[in-house]
Design a protein around this motif. Structure first.
Motif, short mmCIF file in Angstrom:
data_model
loop_
_atom_site.label_atom_id
_atom_site.label_comp_id
_atom_site.label_asym_id
_atom_site.label_seq_id
_atom_site.Cartn_x
_atom_site.Cartn_y
_atom_site.Cartn_z
N UNK A 1 14.86 105.26 55.66
CA UNK A 1 15.79 104.57 54.77
C UNK A 1 14.96 103.60 53.93
N UNK A 2 15.22 103.54 52.65
CA UNK A 2 14.42 102.67 51.79
C UNK A 2 14.55 101.20 52.16
N UNK A 3 15.70 100.81 52.75
CA UNK A 3 15.85 99.40 53.11
C UNK A 3 14.96 98.99 54.28
N UNK A 4 14.30 99.94 54.94
CA UNK A 4 13.37 99.61 56.02
C UNK A 4 11.93 99.52 55.55
N UNK A 5 11.66 99.82 54.27
CA UNK A 5 10.28 99.92 53.82
C UNK A 5 9.53 98.60 53.85
N UNK B 1 6.40 98.99 46.46
CA UNK B 1 6.78 99.43 45.11
C UNK B 1 8.05 100.27 45.15
N UNK B 2 8.19 101.10 46.18
CA UNK B 2 9.24 102.12 46.22
C UNK B 2 10.53 101.67 46.86
N UNK B 3 10.57 100.49 47.43
CA UNK B 3 11.66 100.14 48.33
C UNK B 3 13.04 100.04 47.68
N UNK B 4 13.10 99.84 46.37
CA UNK B 4 14.39 99.70 45.69
C UNK B 4 14.76 100.92 44.86
N UNK B 5 13.97 101.98 44.91
CA UNK B 5 14.14 103.08 43.97
C UNK B 5 15.21 104.08 44.38
N UNK C 1 16.49 107.02 50.15
CA UNK C 1 15.52 107.44 51.16
C UNK C 1 14.13 107.53 50.54
N UNK C 2 13.14 107.40 51.42
CA UNK C 2 11.74 107.47 51.00
C UNK C 2 11.02 108.40 51.96
N UNK C 3 10.19 109.31 51.41
CA UNK C 3 9.40 110.19 52.27
C UNK C 3 7.92 110.07 51.89
N UNK C 4 7.08 109.91 52.90
CA UNK C 4 5.64 109.69 52.71
C UNK C 4 4.90 111.02 52.75
N UNK C 5 4.04 111.24 51.78
CA UNK C 5 3.21 112.44 51.72
C UNK C 5 1.74 112.07 51.68
N UNK C 6 0.89 113.05 51.93
CA UNK C 6 -0.51 112.94 51.62
C UNK C 6 -0.78 113.77 50.37
N UNK C 7 -1.98 113.64 49.82
CA UNK C 7 -2.25 114.29 48.54
C UNK C 7 -2.78 115.71 48.69
N UNK C 8 -2.75 116.25 49.92
CA UNK C 8 -3.27 117.61 50.14
C UNK C 8 -2.30 118.43 50.98
#
Length: 473
Positions: free
Chosen positions: A253-257, A201-205, A208-215
């Motif tokens: 990098x978002x292009x690697x997602x 879903x996030x790859x074109x937004x 860069x993209x950073x992954x989190x947890x909800x806590x």
């Protein structure tokens, strides 16, 4: 003359053959008509009901075949906020599911939002993935997010999404690996697919993209710390980690997602994503972990999203960098001969600034190492407080050092100030020093420089967490 018996038999044979041929032709025509009719029905059905994406789409077909699906399925997945069009700097992805008895997601969002400056919000998307199929929970959490973060949702900064069960593979008869229970294997397998859906879903937004947890919670200045650390790299990288724990704070990098999503889906039942991403880094030719220290995201949840599991892990490299004393700190320039860590939040200026951050040397302290503050204009000073070391790194404090003030500045030569008319103010005690009533000691004289000097070698690096200078009224 009556027909012979042979003629009658021949005529009967011809009639039988003709009957069989007609039956075959009728059967073929009927099948052809049914096939055409079914084809037309299917065509109409497919036009009316868009094809839902499944995990197999990303494993069995090349990416070029999926471009026509992107907009449709992402729009369907977006349940709060606008489907993002404008490309930004950073996407923060947070998957969450229903937890029995504990909930952390609202606090996690608040921590991120509260520690993001208004102008920085224009450069990020926060994508919350509700990865649970419980309709009651989904409706309730969506409503509360809409009420609490309505402005962010209206602005398009906060986007809430969900998936559909047909996206997921069958989570049955899963491979028995790592000696995990069936419940744990099912939980981690679904979590892998959750992650992949969020990546796709996030790859074109954004860039860069950073992954989190909800806590988790973060610190003021986290966004600038990410930008600063990215800017220090001259060579290629695949993953930068802003937390050492699990799958928290992993930047791509978002292009690697899409590649990462496919690898996670490929091994969704073999192992957790916490392991897969390390192999992904290697396949992308990054052969070591790149962890930014101090880390800027801390795990706070105690109860895991796997029912019954307790997860008390804490990031040992996480430090609270907020200032406590916040002195007047008049305008000044900062100099030191100690090697400086990369990143604006670890610079010498960070120790003197009101903003979160501190100075962290890159190497053990040595006798004669110095750190000097030169005021733009000489000041009448009443009190000075200096704190070194930190909660997570108490050993990185000044064990042996002294503080002095200088009344005059001669010159700054090769990035080293020449200050004269020195006045000894005291020695560091347990990493800290406080001197006050300076106006009674100095009378009408003003201070131009304040200097720290190490008096012995140290076995650790040096953190100067806060310098607070209070001027006289």
């Amino acid at each position: 003359m009556p027909p012979s018996r042979l003629s009658i038999l021949y005529l009967i044979g011809v009639i039988c053959v003709f009957t069989v041929i007609m039956q075959i032709l009728l059967f073929l025509f009927s099948k052809s008509f049914t096939s055409c009719r079914n084809f037309e029905i299917n065509r109409i059905y497919q036009e009316e009901i868009p094809k839902r994406v499944t995990y197999k789409d990303y494993l069995e077909r090349p990416s070029t075949d999926l471009t026509k699906l992107h907009e449709n399925w992402k729009r369907e997945a977006t349940i709060l906020g606008k489907f993002p069009f404008e490309k930004k700097f950073l996407t923060i992805g947070i998957p969450t599911i229903r937890r029995i008895g504990d909930e952390y997601i609202m606090g996690t969002i608040k921590s991120i939002v509260n520690y993001t400056k208004a102008e920085e919000l224009n450069g990020i998307y926060i994508v919350i993935f509700l990865a649970d199929f419980n309709e009651t929970w989904t409706s309730d959490i969506s409503k509360r997010m809409n009420e609490t973060f309505s402005e962010l949702i209206s602005a398009g900064t906060l986007v809430v999404i969900r998936s559909w069960e047909t996206f997921y593979p069958p989570l049955k008869k899963l491979k028995n690996t790592y000696n995990h229970s069936y419940a744990q294997r099912k939980w981690r397998s679904k979590q892998n697919v959750d992650y992949a859906f969020l990546f796709l879903y996030s790859k074109l937004l954004s860039d860069y993209y950073i992954q989190m947890e909800d806590d988790i919670y973060t610190l003021p200045g986290y966004f600038q710390a990410i930008k600063d650390y990215i800017s220090t790299f001259q060579s290629e990288w695949t993953c930068i980690e802003f937390s050492e724990l699990g799958f928290i704070g992993k930047l791509y990098h978002s292009y690697d997602l899409e590649k990462l999503a496919k690898m996670v889906l490929l091994f969704y039942e073999e192992q957790p994503c916490d392991f897969t991403y390390l192999y992904f880094n290697i396949q992308m030719l990054q052969f070591r972990r790149i962890i930014r220290r101090p880390t800027i995201f801390q795990h706070v949840g105690l109860k895991s999203s796997l029912p019954g599991k307790i997860q008390p892990l804490k990031d040992r490299f996480f430090d609270n960098s907020e200032k406590i004393y916040k002195g007047d700190n008049p305008a000044a320039r900062i100099y030191t001969n100690m090697k400086v860590q990369d990143g604006e939040s670890l610079s010498p200026e960070s120790a003197y600034s009101w903003e979160p951050g501190y100075f962290w040397s890159k190497g053990n302290g040595k006798t004669g190492d110095w750190f000097t503050i030169v005021f733009d204009d000489p000041q009448r000073i009443e009190k000075i407080l200096i704190v070194t070391g930190s909660r997570e790194h108490p050993e990185d404090s000044i064990k042996h050092g002294k503080l002095h003030a200088s009344l005059s500045l001669v010159a700054v030569e090769a990035s080293r100030p020449r200050c004269t008319n020195d006045i000894f103010l005291g020695y560091f005690d347990n990493g800290n020093i406080k001197v006050d009533n300076l106006t009674s000691v100095l009378g009408p004289f003003k201070i131009h420089c304040v200097g720290i000097t190490l008096t012995e070698n140290q076995d650790w690096w040096i953190i100067i967490k806060e310098i607070a200078v209070f001027i006289a009224d």
